[in-house]
Design an enzyme around this catalytic site. Structure first.
Site, PDB file in Angstrom:
ATOM      1  N   HIS A 137     -10.712  -4.856  -1.961  1.00  0.00           N
ATOM      2  CA  HIS A 137      -9.557  -5.189  -1.484  1.00  0.00           C
ATOM      3  C   HIS A 137      -9.594  -5.380  -0.061  1.00  0.00           C
ATOM      4  O   HIS A 137     -10.352  -4.903   0.615  1.00  0.00           O
ATOM      5  CB  HIS A 137      -8.497  -4.008  -2.168  1.00  0.00           C
ATOM      6  CG  HIS A 137      -9.131  -2.541  -1.480  1.00  0.00           C
ATOM      7  ND1 HIS A 137     -10.317  -1.858  -2.141  1.00  0.00           N
ATOM      8  CD2 HIS A 137      -8.680  -1.737  -0.522  1.00  0.00           C
ATOM      9  CE1 HIS A 137     -10.407  -0.749  -1.467  1.00  0.00           C
ATOM     10  NE2 HIS A 137      -9.343  -0.630  -0.672  1.00  0.00           N
ATOM     11  N   GLN A 174     -14.700   2.880   1.912  1.00  0.00           N
ATOM     12  CA  GLN A 174     -14.039   2.545   0.820  1.00  0.00           C
ATOM     13  C   GLN A 174     -13.983   3.687  -0.107  1.00  0.00           C
ATOM     14  O   GLN A 174     -15.021   4.459  -0.212  1.00  0.00           O
ATOM     15  CB  GLN A 174     -15.020   1.339  -0.123  1.00  0.00           C
ATOM     16  CG  GLN A 174     -14.493   0.838  -1.052  1.00  0.00           C
ATOM     17  CD  GLN A 174     -15.391  -0.215  -1.683  1.00  0.00           C
ATOM     18  OE1 GLN A 174     -16.566  -0.496  -1.538  1.00  0.00           O
ATOM     19  NE2 GLN A 174     -14.698  -0.786  -2.797  1.00  0.00           N
ATOM     20  N   VAL A 213     -11.426   3.141  -2.961  1.00  0.00           N
ATOM     21  CA  VAL A 213     -11.434   2.646  -4.296  1.00  0.00           C
ATOM     22  C   VAL A 213     -12.239   1.315  -4.645  1.00  0.00           C
ATOM     23  O   VAL A 213     -12.405   0.506  -3.681  1.00  0.00           O
ATOM     24  CB  VAL A 213      -9.861   1.982  -4.555  1.00  0.00           C
ATOM     25  CG1 VAL A 213      -9.653   1.396  -5.699  1.00  0.00           C
ATOM     26  CG2 VAL A 213      -8.962   2.881  -4.076  1.00  0.00           C
ATOM     27  N   ASP A 251       0.791  -1.089  -0.108  1.00  0.00           N
ATOM     28  CA  ASP A 251       0.051   0.228  -0.004  1.00  0.00           C
ATOM     29  C   ASP A 251       0.678   1.380  -0.230  1.00  0.00           C
ATOM     30  O   ASP A 251       1.711   1.346   0.833  1.00  0.00           O
ATOM     31  CB  ASP A 251      -0.978   0.013   1.397  1.00  0.00           C
ATOM     32  CG  ASP A 251      -1.997   0.971   1.130  1.00  0.00           C
ATOM     33  OD1 ASP A 251      -1.796   2.214   0.787  1.00  0.00           O
ATOM     34  OD2 ASP A 251      -3.183   0.746   1.650  1.00  0.00           O
ATOM     35  N   HIS A 284      -7.042  -5.043   3.168  1.00  0.00           N
ATOM     36  CA  HIS A 284      -5.793  -4.411   3.901  1.00  0.00           C
ATOM     37  C   HIS A 284      -5.233  -5.388   4.730  1.00  0.00           C
ATOM     38  O   HIS A 284      -5.999  -5.738   5.721  1.00  0.00           O
ATOM     39  CB  HIS A 284      -6.233  -3.107   4.570  1.00  0.00           C
ATOM     40  CG  HIS A 284      -6.674  -2.035   3.698  1.00  0.00           C
ATOM     41  ND1 HIS A 284      -5.721  -0.971   3.291  1.00  0.00           N
ATOM     42  CD2 HIS A 284      -7.955  -1.601   3.279  1.00  0.00           C
ATOM     43  CE1 HIS A 284      -6.537  -0.005   2.614  1.00  0.00           C
ATOM     44  NE2 HIS A 284      -7.880  -0.537   2.677  1.00  0.00           N
TER      45      HIS A 284
END
Length: 137
Positions: free
Chosen positions: A101, A95, A97, A32, A103
């Site tokens: 995904h 959120q 993006v 990231d 993290h």
């Protein structure tokens, strides 16, 4: 289907730089660039999927299994004493993006992180150093 507006699709297509750490046939893990802690990774499906609720079971399974492997890796290679897996679906849930995904956030004794964090550009040298440890043979 990949979309040209999606930053993660662009990373997966090689249009944007990233530091890949691991992959399987359906998912990819990369560093990231706005890390919450040292070694913070993202795990994304190769297929564009907006969020958890719309994910194909095989993509979701591949992401979770890769996230588990990355959690083990940050404990072994970076000395993390814990790991947070954070997944946000929808703007109200943080959120930003809209490509599924997870993290993988390494946690260290005494680290000051409180969730949610405010993403900010990380130190490229520190990100590269963590990536080197994670990909070392």
């Amino acid at each position: 289907m990949p979309t040209s507006e999606c930053v993660f699709c662009r990373i997966l297509a090689g249009e944007l730089p990233s530091t890949m750490i691991a992959e399987n046939d359906r998912a990819v893990a990369f560093m990231d660039v706005n890390p919450a802690t040292d070694g913070h990774l993202l795990v994304v499906p190769r297929n564009h999927t907006p969020d958890l609720l719309s994910a194909e079971p095989a993509d979701l399974s591949a992401c979770v299994l890769l996230a588990q492997a990355m959690a083990r890796l940050v404990r072994e290679r970076l000395g993390a004493t814990g790991v947070n897996l954070v997944q946000s679906s929808g703007a109200v849930a943080w959120q930003t993006v809209f490509h599924l995904h997870l993290h993988v956030i390494p946690r260290y004794d005494g680290d000051p992180l409180r969730l949610p964090w405010v993403p900010a550009q990380g130190d490229p040298a520190a990100i590269a150093a963590a990536a080197a440890k994670l990909t070392a043979d």
